[in-house]
Design a protein around this motif. Structure first.
Motif, mmCIF file in Angstrom:
data_model
loop_
_atom_site.group_PDB
_atom_site.id
_atom_site.type_symbol
_atom_site.label_atom_id
_atom_site.label_comp_id
_atom_site.label_asym_id
_atom_site.label_seq_id
_atom_site.Cartn_x
_atom_site.Cartn_y
_atom_site.Cartn_z
ATOM 1 N N ASP A 27 -15.464 -0.115 12.558
ATOM 2 C CA ASP A 27 -14.545 -0.107 13.527
ATOM 3 C C ASP A 27 -13.173 -0.592 12.824
ATOM 4 O O ASP A 27 -12.290 -0.306 13.503
ATOM 5 C CB ASP A 27 -15.088 -1.119 14.323
ATOM 6 C CG ASP A 27 -16.156 -0.842 15.353
ATOM 7 O OD1 ASP A 27 -16.498 0.478 15.664
ATOM 8 O OD2 ASP A 27 -16.644 -1.523 16.269
ATOM 9 N N PHE A 28 -13.440 -1.093 11.644
ATOM 10 C CA PHE A 28 -12.057 -1.710 10.899
ATOM 11 C C PHE A 28 -11.584 -0.828 9.947
ATOM 12 O O PHE A 28 -10.756 -1.183 9.006
ATOM 13 C CB PHE A 28 -12.356 -3.015 10.467
ATOM 14 C CG PHE A 28 -12.854 -3.967 11.608
ATOM 15 C CD1 PHE A 28 -12.495 -3.973 12.884
ATOM 16 C CD2 PHE A 28 -14.056 -4.941 11.484
ATOM 17 C CE1 PHE A 28 -12.725 -4.568 13.988
ATOM 18 C CE2 PHE A 28 -14.392 -5.675 12.256
ATOM 19 C CZ PHE A 28 -13.946 -5.813 13.800
ATOM 20 N N ARG A 29 -11.938 0.592 9.734
ATOM 21 C CA ARG A 29 -11.588 1.309 8.530
ATOM 22 C C ARG A 29 -10.236 1.754 8.816
ATOM 23 O O ARG A 29 -9.751 1.627 9.685
ATOM 24 C CB ARG A 29 -12.573 2.443 8.588
ATOM 25 C CG ARG A 29 -12.566 3.629 9.608
ATOM 26 C CD ARG A 29 -13.692 4.534 9.490
ATOM 27 N NE ARG A 29 -13.559 5.465 10.738
ATOM 28 C CZ ARG A 29 -14.102 5.440 11.855
ATOM 29 N NH1 ARG A 29 -14.533 4.367 12.511
ATOM 30 N NH2 ARG A 29 -13.731 6.371 12.779
ATOM 31 N N LEU A 30 -9.615 2.200 7.601
ATOM 32 C CA LEU A 30 -8.050 2.763 7.830
ATOM 33 C C LEU A 30 -8.005 3.992 8.244
ATOM 34 O O LEU A 30 -6.924 4.450 8.756
ATOM 35 C CB LEU A 30 -7.680 2.731 6.328
ATOM 36 C CG LEU A 30 -7.086 1.062 6.022
ATOM 37 C CD1 LEU A 30 -6.984 1.067 4.614
ATOM 38 C CD2 LEU A 30 -5.881 1.012 6.634
ATOM 39 N N VAL A 54 0.916 -1.315 0.075
ATOM 40 C CA VAL A 54 0.064 -0.021 0.095
ATOM 41 C C VAL A 54 0.843 1.417 -0.167
ATOM 42 O O VAL A 54 0.547 2.420 -0.268
ATOM 43 C CB VAL A 54 -0.963 0.196 1.156
ATOM 44 C CG1 VAL A 54 -2.104 -1.119 1.037
ATOM 45 C CG2 VAL A 54 -0.339 -0.009 2.532
ATOM 46 N N GLY A 55 2.052 1.040 0.384
ATOM 47 C CA GLY A 55 2.964 2.405 0.364
ATOM 48 C C GLY A 55 2.988 2.967 -1.171
ATOM 49 O O GLY A 55 3.372 4.286 -1.204
ATOM 50 N N HIS A 56 2.971 2.044 -2.028
ATOM 51 C CA HIS A 56 3.006 2.593 -3.568
ATOM 52 C C HIS A 56 1.842 3.594 -3.701
ATOM 53 O O HIS A 56 1.635 4.150 -4.789
ATOM 54 C CB HIS A 56 2.798 1.279 -4.390
ATOM 55 C CG HIS A 56 4.034 0.532 -4.506
ATOM 56 N ND1 HIS A 56 5.326 0.818 -4.833
ATOM 57 C CD2 HIS A 56 4.208 -0.754 -4.054
ATOM 58 C CE1 HIS A 56 6.290 -0.109 -4.739
ATOM 59 N NE2 HIS A 56 5.553 -1.064 -4.054
ATOM 60 N N LEU A 57 0.593 3.358 -2.947
ATOM 61 C CA LEU A 57 -0.297 4.467 -2.993
ATOM 62 C C LEU A 57 -0.377 5.701 -1.957
ATOM 63 O O LEU A 57 -1.501 6.299 -2.005
ATOM 64 C CB LEU A 57 -1.840 3.612 -2.817
ATOM 65 C CG LEU A 57 -2.064 2.343 -3.977
ATOM 66 C CD1 LEU A 57 -3.223 1.673 -3.583
ATOM 67 C CD2 LEU A 57 -2.043 3.093 -5.352
ATOM 68 N N GLY A 58 0.817 5.832 -1.506
ATOM 69 C CA GLY A 58 0.924 6.688 -0.523
ATOM 70 C C GLY A 58 0.312 6.642 0.864
ATOM 71 O O GLY A 58 0.260 7.316 1.711
ATOM 72 N N LEU A 59 0.149 5.364 1.045
ATOM 73 C CA LEU A 59 -0.822 4.843 2.665
ATOM 74 C C LEU A 59 0.331 4.113 3.389
ATOM 75 O O LEU A 59 1.547 3.272 2.866
ATOM 76 C CB LEU A 59 -1.790 4.112 2.298
ATOM 77 C CG LEU A 59 -2.411 3.324 3.603
ATOM 78 C CD1 LEU A 59 -3.053 4.532 4.419
ATOM 79 C CD2 LEU A 59 -3.369 2.348 3.346
ATOM 80 N N PRO A 113 -8.310 4.726 1.523
ATOM 81 C CA PRO A 113 -8.947 5.798 1.271
ATOM 82 C C PRO A 113 -8.643 6.612 -0.116
ATOM 83 O O PRO A 113 -7.448 6.710 -0.346
ATOM 84 C CB PRO A 113 -8.674 6.729 2.284
ATOM 85 C CG PRO A 113 -8.687 5.687 3.564
ATOM 86 C CD PRO A 113 -8.040 4.591 2.664
ATOM 87 N N GLY A 114 -9.444 6.847 -1.021
ATOM 88 C CA GLY A 114 -9.102 7.455 -2.362
ATOM 89 C C GLY A 114 -8.856 6.564 -3.433
ATOM 90 O O GLY A 114 -8.584 6.799 -4.695
ATOM 91 N N HIS A 115 -8.764 5.096 -3.015
ATOM 92 C CA HIS A 115 -8.326 4.189 -3.943
ATOM 93 C C HIS A 115 -9.393 2.894 -3.228
ATOM 94 O O HIS A 115 -8.842 1.807 -3.123
ATOM 95 C CB HIS A 115 -6.961 3.637 -3.669
ATOM 96 C CG HIS A 115 -6.068 4.884 -4.257
ATOM 97 N ND1 HIS A 115 -5.705 5.119 -5.418
ATOM 98 C CD2 HIS A 115 -5.254 5.561 -3.251
ATOM 99 C CE1 HIS A 115 -4.784 6.046 -5.381
ATOM 100 N NE2 HIS A 115 -4.644 6.241 -4.304
#
Length: 390
Positions: free
Chosen positions: A371-374, A213-218, A331-333
């Motif tokens: 409850d499990f959102r990022l 997920v780092g490739h998506l800025g997260l 988020p955003g993806h």
């Protein structure tokens, strides 16, 4: 000449228990699936190997208890699909000493609210029913008869085999090297074997989640610890058979847990969150003698007939600061969804697969996953105080 782009419906990154479940679920729904594993299938570098895991209804919130109801149903569905008996009900004891660090009221109230049958027992009542245990007078026990043992390596392998039967391709030794999501519903996932273009990506990479997920800025704030399980050989293994001895959890700090005999004449036990923080790429697999001695002393007092140590093996925990799961889109993806079990997710593995498939295919699911959102405080507040005792 560059390799051609491979087209598929969905890609699953990480083929431990959660990723194998997502691959099985997506392929079973008729979708084309490519599963990616950075190591070999069935490797011992993560958290889905070894013999056994706990399946139980007892949890600290009603939401988790309700999710366990889905877990039991999904394990039953997996048994039906595979033709295997995967759930061994043995009953379970949550053991709370006086002034326990984990409050029993949360567990009792949650089970009551959801309507799960349970018993509250004194130490005397526990030892009368299960004389294998030795407890101090101030220990209170919560007994739940449907608690069960599920197989770790076998369960994961079963979901992989079913995924392949349904048409999934599982690529070993293929870590994700890049992810591109331009927002047009066509995600591109780069691997050493080439680029895959798909409708959606499911990330179940656990300790390596940020490599994907780092490739998506997260960046997901996780801490990886190196844990250890130990097997003991009782002089009378029959006393610790699944029909005679329940699984157990010592609900204090430190927290320990253990099993009856399962698959061999040994009993297994471990400390929860007792190991050091490590780098998953460079950590050792060698047993820790101090951890083994600490556990052996505790188990020897709790289960006097459990016997000497046979062996110890290592596994790793990938912990979120609040110890809650991640089952959410990035988020955003929204074509990329993430599943993290926070080192207590194996019991929910088939349910993770179903929910993650719902999210990546339909964009939502009937289960409340808020409850499990990022973007929850436990993952976004830099001052959040990590706590792992649940």
């Amino acid at each position: 000449m560059s390799a051609p782009i491979v087209e598929t419906d969905y890609v699953v990154a990480g083929l431990g228990a959660l990723g194998s479940a997502a691959s099985y679920e997506l392929a079973g729904r008729g979708h084309r699936v490519i599963g990616l594993e950075r190591f070999e299938l069935g490797h011992t570098r993560g958290a889905s190997h070894d013999s056994s895991r706990i399946l139980r209804h007892s949890y600290h919130t009603p939401a988790y208890v309700r999710l366990t109801q889905q877990a039991y149903a999904d394990w039953a569905r997996l048994e039906q699909s595979s033709g295997l008996d995967l759930v061994t009900k043995v009953g379970g004891l949550d053991l709370f000493p006086a002034r326990a660090a984990i409050p029993p009221v949360d567990y009792v109230d949650s089970l009551r609210e959801v309507g799960i049958e349970h018993e509250e027992l004194s130490a005397t009542e526990v030892m009368a029913r299960w004389p294998q245990f030795r407890l101090a007078d101030d220990v209170m026990a919560l007994y739940q008869r449907d608690a069960a043992v599920v197989p770790a390596a076998l369960g994961t392998r079963t979901m992989q085999e079913l995924a392949v039967e349904f048409g999934a391709e599982l690529w070993e030794h293929n870590p994700v090297t890049d992810v591109s999501d331009p927002g047009n519903g066509r995600v591109e996932v780069a691997t050493p074997s080439g680029t895959i273009r798909c409708r959606g990506l499911v990330v179940c990479a656990d300790a390596w989640v940020n490599d994907v997920v780092g490739h998506l800025g997260l960046h997901v704030p996780v801490e990886v610890t190196l844990e250890q399980v130990t097997y003991f050989r009782p002089e009378e293994p029959a006393r610790f058979a699944p029909e005679l001895t329940p699984l157990w959890i010592w609900m204090d700090d430190p927290c320990y847990y253990g099993f009856p005999t399962y698959g061999e004449p040994t009993v297994k036990a471990a400390q929860d969150c007792g190991g050091p923080t490590v780098d998953p790429e460079t950590r050792t697999s060698d047993p820790d003698e101090a951890m083994q001695e600490r556990l052996a002393a505790f188990v020897g007092d709790l289960l006097p007939g459990s016997g000497p140590v046979v062996r110890s093996s290592r596994c790793q925990y990938t912990l979120t600061p609040d110890r809650d799961f991640v089952i959410a889109p990035v988020p955003g993806h929204e074509s990329v969804v993430v599943g993290l079990g926070a080192a207590h997710g194996f019991k929910f593995a088939p349910t993770f697969g179903r929910l993650l498939a719902d999210l990546v295919v339909d964009g939502g699911t009937a289960t409340d996953l808020s409850d499990f959102r990022l973007d929850r405080p436990g993952l976004t507040d830099p001052d959040y105080a990590a706590h792992w005792l649940v």
